[in-house]
Motif scaffolding. Structure first.
Motif, PDB file in Angstrom:
ATOM      1  N   LYS A  78       0.843  -1.208   0.000  1.00 61.40           N
ATOM      2  CA  LYS A  78       0.000   0.000   0.000  1.00 61.40           C
ATOM      3  C   LYS A  78       0.879   1.260   0.000  1.00 61.40           C
ATOM      4  N   PHE A  79       1.893   1.275   0.868  1.00 63.41           N
ATOM      5  CA  PHE A  79       2.779   2.446   0.929  1.00 63.41           C
ATOM      6  C   PHE A  79       3.586   2.598  -0.355  1.00 63.41           C
ATOM      7  N   ASP A  80       4.088   1.492  -0.880  1.00 63.11           N
ATOM      8  CA  ASP A  80       4.859   1.552  -2.126  1.00 63.11           C
ATOM      9  C   ASP A  80       4.023   2.145  -3.259  1.00 63.11           C
ATOM     10  N   LYS A  81       2.782   1.647  -3.363  1.00 56.42           N
ATOM     11  CA  LYS A  81       1.883   2.131  -4.435  1.00 56.42           C
ATOM     12  C   LYS A  81       1.535   3.614  -4.243  1.00 56.42           C
ATOM     13  N   THR A  82       1.315   4.007  -2.975  1.00 57.92           N
ATOM     14  CA  THR A  82       0.937   5.401  -2.697  1.00 57.92           C
ATOM     15  C   THR A  82       2.097   6.341  -2.968  1.00 57.92           C
ATOM     16  N   ILE A  83       3.307   5.939  -2.577  1.00 57.64           N
ATOM     17  CA  ILE A  83       4.505   6.752  -2.841  1.00 57.64           C
ATOM     18  C   ILE A  83       4.718   6.894  -4.351  1.00 57.64           C
TER      19      ILE A  83
END
Length: 284
Positions: free
Chosen positions: A174-179
């Protein structure tokens, strides 16, 4: 992902600018809140009141015709413009010069509203906060993301985030995609949740305030108003987001001994903003 920067009071106090004793409403910023549709005018009421209660000098609401009287009566300090359509926003036109704009709370997703959002994004050059149905409209029309000004602030809850970036398999994913999304479109993302994270490219901030009392209708509309207020007061977008999220959560921490979790509502966030600001002023 790098370790998030934890946002505590000490960091907030460094970023927070106390009000100048010589200021006047004309230099405290003018914010425009584009919000509401039939049955959801309350979102515009909450967002615009929160904006005003966070230090903005002037606030104008842009609502469908059916919201005009409601806004004038419920928020006498807020100026109101109305759309030509009765029940939803269909053509966003205004002759004011705001320093910041919020769009989305209670907006609905009518075809005419979607077109109005597109036409607005195409010509807008004012710092912007995008929330709720305006986010959902962008999810349906992802090519419009390219129209956004650099450092536009998006404030999705988990479902709205999923519609924007796609499903994720783990927190890390989730964080990777959001970044990646933040970098691709050069936007600041307020990833609402417990805790809330603010993502500005590779930099991730983790908020430390708030509790379960905030899980209540209209809480996000209030947050949008607060962040937009800071943006109108000429804070950098990521700092406006950090300050807004911190104070929003802080109101629930201050109120909890008096309200408990169950009876705290979105209007109480606005009610306790004064005490939250006073706490910062004391430490400043």
């Amino acid at each position: 992902m790098k370790q998030p920067i934890s946002i505590h009071k000490a960091e907030i106090i460094q970023r927070y600018k106390p009000i100048d004793s010589q200021t006047h409403k004309g230099i405290q910023g003018h914010a425009l809140i584009i919000a509401g549709s039939y049955g959801k005018i309350g979102a515009a009421v909450l967002a615009s009141r929160a904006c005003l209660k966070s230090g903005c000098g002037l606030v104008t609401s842009y609502v469908p015709e059916c919201g005009y009287e409601i806004l004038q009566i419920s928020n006498p300090e807020v100026m109101t413009l109305s759309d030509e359509s009765e029940k939803f926003i269909s053509n966003i036109t205004f002759n004011i010069k705001p320093q910041a704009i919020a769009i989305g709370p209670g907006l609905g997703q009518e075809t005419e509203t979607q077109k109005a959002v597109h036409d607005f994004l195409k010509t807008n050059s004012v710092p912007l906060v995008i929330d709720a149905d305006a986010l959902n409209i962008l999810s349906i029309n992802k090519q419009w993301l390219n129209l956004l000004q650099p450092k536009t602030i998006l404030t999705p809850h988990p479902k709205e985030l999923e519609r924007l970036i796609g499903k994720w398999t783990s927190d890390e994913d989730k964080f990777d995609k959001t970044i990646t999304f933040s970098k691709q479109y050069n936007v600041v993302i307020v990833m609402k949740g417990a805790p809330t994270f603010i993502i500005d490219g590779e930099t991730v901030y983790e908020n430390t305030t708030g509790n379960a009392a905030l899980a209540t209708a209209g809480s996000g509309d209030v947050l949008t108003g607060i962040i937009t207020s800071f943006l109108a007061q000429s804070y950098e977008p990521s700092i406006a987001a950090i300050l807004g999220v911190y104070l929003h959560g802080f109101t629930a921490d201050i109120a909890l001994p008096e309200t408990g979790y169950q009876s705290f509502i979105a209007s109480d966030i606005i009610k306790y903003l004064g005490k939250a600001f006073l706490s910062l002023e004391k430490n400043k």
